[in-house]
Design an enzyme around this catalytic site. Sequence first.
Site, PDB file in Angstrom:
ATOM      1  N   LEU A 115      -1.118  -2.831  -8.169  1.00 21.68           N
ATOM      2  CA  LEU A 115      -1.531  -2.706  -6.556  1.00 21.68           C
ATOM      3  C   LEU A 115      -1.590  -3.985  -5.934  1.00 21.68           C
ATOM      4  O   LEU A 115      -1.713  -3.989  -4.993  1.00 21.68           O
ATOM      5  CB  LEU A 115      -3.009  -2.023  -6.776  1.00 21.68           C
ATOM      6  CG  LEU A 115      -2.929  -0.473  -6.908  1.00 21.68           C
ATOM      7  CD1 LEU A 115      -4.442   0.095  -6.422  1.00 21.68           C
ATOM      8  CD2 LEU A 115      -1.977   0.381  -5.788  1.00 21.68           C
ATOM      9  N   GLU A 116      -1.772  -4.910  -6.866  1.00 21.56           N
ATOM     10  CA  GLU A 116      -2.125  -6.432  -6.303  1.00 21.56           C
ATOM     11  C   GLU A 116      -0.908  -6.891  -5.803  1.00 21.56           C
ATOM     12  O   GLU A 116      -0.810  -7.700  -5.051  1.00 21.56           O
ATOM     13  CB  GLU A 116      -3.031  -7.216  -7.363  1.00 21.56           C
ATOM     14  CG  GLU A 116      -4.304  -6.660  -7.537  1.00 21.56           C
ATOM     15  CD  GLU A 116      -5.192  -6.950  -6.469  1.00 21.56           C
ATOM     16  OE1 GLU A 116      -4.898  -7.789  -5.501  1.00 21.56           O
ATOM     17  OE2 GLU A 116      -6.289  -6.307  -6.373  1.00 21.56           O
TER      18      GLU A 116
END
Length: 391
Positions: A115-116
Amino acid sequence: MSTPTARAAPMRAERNPAFDAWKSQFRGRAISAGIPANVVDPALNAAGFLPDVIARDRRQTEFTRTFEDYIQGIVASDERIAAGRAALSRHNATLRAIEARYGVEAEVVTAVWGLESRYGTERGDIPVISATATLAFDGRRGAFFESQLLAALRILQRGDTSLANLRGSWAGAMGHTQFIPTTYQDYAVDFTGNGRRDIWSDDPADGLASAANYLSRMGWRRGAPWGVEVRLPEGFNTGLAGRGSTRSVGEWAGLGLRDMDGRNPPDHGAASLILPDGPRGPAFLVFQNFRTILRYNNSEFYAIGIGHLSDRIAGRGPIRGNFQPDRHGLRVGDRQELQRLLTRAGFDTQGADGVIGPNSESAIRAYQQARGLPVTGQPSRALLDMLRSRA
Ligand SMILES: [Ca+2]
């Protein structure tokens, strides 16, 4: 999920005498803070004023996404799950060693990575000194970004990376797991043992270990779930939901909560009920590890996103509750169909990702104009029905 800003042109620095004046004042503060001139001067000389960074800071909430958009389109897209399993398998030895040292499951660290930075493929290439200096000068959150700028200079002072490699997002989030400089100072680790905490390297080991270290220090409990999807009984008082309200699992079971297979929920200590999509949408009973993920990013969507992506990478199933439609009464599949039908009718939405942004809005406006309809630029069930009947 592509948005018009996801692949923006490289940011260009602009001449700005007020910014230059601010830099010379800041130089004094950096030297007083103990950072030597031979670190401060080259960094500030190279720092440019980036107007696009300020523009990004101003329009952070441009797209409002429903919970369904976020989960189905971003977190648990087929692509992100498959890429996560591939990344976990490719870096299995490193991730298992990180799990053994910090007690954070490899699937969870992989989900944070996914997600990052989309598993390291979108780490950001904006010079961090320029970005944080621009935002400190701009002043909307000036004190915050000045502390980020000072922490970024300390990274250079310590020699963890070079000025050229000190890159990240427009807001100064850096490397595989998008640490801001102050978080980096307190929590980054040198997992490879080469003396540098290098979260910018193509080798993700230091970045992933740093994320695990952060979660561990924030209270991660190995072997416990972040949360579990639950069913509410008929007539349940949804006013009991919210992360501020904590009960034992026994109390929640006594109130009628069951897991999705109808059993009592598993007991992993104090739990809150979270209803991210309103009282009729999916419901989750969340535990300590959920609260720990919130320390990484204080958003319930994000914490559920990390938890759910880690579950999916580990082979567990999709969310089973009913996602709710958006304010136009449309689900993500409806919006994708609307975009496909508009494009086929000659009104190009520039893709069909289900997110109604400026491109879709102008396609809708053009379609409404051409058909003699009231021009709103907004999607609707009636518009979708009309497009279907003409397709
Ligand atoms: Ca290292």
